[in-house]
Design a protein around this motif. Sequence first.
Motif, mmCIF file in Angstrom:
data_model
loop_
_atom_site.group_PDB
_atom_site.id
_atom_site.type_symbol
_atom_site.label_atom_id
_atom_site.label_comp_id
_atom_site.label_asym_id
_atom_site.label_seq_id
_atom_site.Cartn_x
_atom_site.Cartn_y
_atom_site.Cartn_z
ATOM 1 N N LYS A 1 5.480 -0.136 2.630
ATOM 2 C CA LYS A 1 4.283 0.727 2.548
ATOM 3 C C LYS A 1 4.415 1.773 1.446
ATOM 4 O O LYS A 1 4.414 2.989 1.709
ATOM 5 N N TYR B 1 -2.565 1.322 1.047
ATOM 6 C CA TYR B 1 -1.497 2.216 1.521
ATOM 7 C C TYR B 1 -1.556 3.564 0.804
ATOM 8 O O TYR B 1 -1.288 4.611 1.393
ATOM 9 N N ASN C 1 4.213 -4.881 2.682
ATOM 10 C CA ASN C 1 3.787 -4.436 4.004
ATOM 11 C C ASN C 1 4.947 -3.810 4.783
ATOM 12 O O ASN C 1 4.727 -3.026 5.703
#
Length: 444
Positions: free
Chosen positions: A327, A369, A324
């Motif tokens: 990405k 993503y 996270n």
Amino acid sequence: MEKKIFIKTFGCQMNEYDSNRIFDTVKKIGLLKTSNQSDADCYLINTCHIRDKAKEKVYHEVGRVKKIFRNKKKPLFIVAGCVAQAENEEMLKREPYIDIVVGPQSYHQINSLILNYKKDRKELTEFETKDKFDYLDKIKNTSSKVSSFLTIQEGCDKFCSFCVVPYTRGPEYSRSFEKIILEAQDLVKSGAKEIVLLGQNVNAYLFRGKTKEYRLSDLIKELEKFNEIKRIRYTTSHPRDMTDDLIECYSNSKKLQPFVHLPIQSGSNKILKLMNRGHKVEKYFDIYEKLKKINSKIEFSSDFIIGHPGESEDDFKDTLEFLNKIKFINSYSFVFSPRPGTPASKLNSIENEVAKERLTKVQKILFQYQLEHNESFIGKKIDVLVENKMKKNQMYFGRNEYLNGVIFDGNEKYIGKIVKVKIDKVNQNNLFGIIETNSDMRAA
Ligand code: SAM
Ligand code: SF4
Ligand code: F3S
């Protein structure tokens, strides 16, 4: 009558490069390439040993070929590549249908193996990397692809706990700087517009010339000078070898693409240590920040191994957190597969069901993503290097700077050129659009 060879390639880009070079080699003894397997006088499989059931896949392929040739003359059957290296003469003992077994560092001797096979069903799996490249340097690379692979380095000295590559490809070896440039010239002459420099640890490339040491950054700078080359890429790199001179190239090079494939494997320092990766998460993040500072358009992709022995729920959460943070726009992720002879295969595995569940969670985030990145192109006009006409639908195929496949209406005359395409639709893997007919076509 002409004799024909069919090659089926598994595994990484390096195997693809090797298969092309095998074609270049066997041409010398009159074997011509066929894309029709049932036409083959010689059937070669170039194998990969990286994950489960690699060996079984080979015997499965033998079974398939036996069926295809049931009522025909048996082709000469050759097993090349990383499974050949790992299994060597065992394969000849187990399966009489296999005539020749040749490892990735010995295939320069394939012509004599083929010419002598009647006397000698043979296995050749020495690590003769220097001899192999000395031989290959003398024969032209005839690959005529718009985007061409060029192997500059082979092998690995890093011995990650999970990985077979150091055992199948042997120690790190870097080819001569000068010979690589000569090969690039050949590729350019036959139409290459993009060069993808290859190595198992491509950024560990180090060639000691008479007066100077050459690194990957020197190769990039030299290739930059070719007018015909529009794009430069390299793969696969290792965080440990991401040196400042290479990072600097992203400031100066106009052709190095803003897309870095840099495997991390895990977001947990405890697991990275168990994996013997020799770097921490912080090191990876430092590289990421340095590159983003140079050019915020640079994006990353990575490789992940989920469920390595010792991976606790907290370690897994660290990996999710890491995903996270960065990405990644595209990544490869796999459940840990115990490989024979590697240190990790001797450790207690975590439960397969748990590993699979974790993989599903990781892939959900990675795919999200990836899709978001693809969607960011909708409505935009982007640069696409046109590679080929597609067989199925009369459309054309090319890639943007981030390696996304782009499918669009086109014209034969654009192959090998960079054109503007307006994107109107995307999916997980590809972008779709319409060529701007008066686009500023930049490549020669
Ligand atoms: N040299 C590259 C590096 O260090 O990142 C990787 C090369 S390896 C051919 C490609 C990828 O296969 C690795 O990055 C890793 O994610 C995956 N891989 C290797 N061994 C594996 C194993 N035992 N189980 C699952 N995946 C594996
Ligand atoms: Fe395998 Fe590690 Fe070498 Fe990459 S660096 S090829 S993962 S041993
Ligand atoms: Fe597979 Fe060998 Fe490449 S194991 S990934 S073909 S180096």
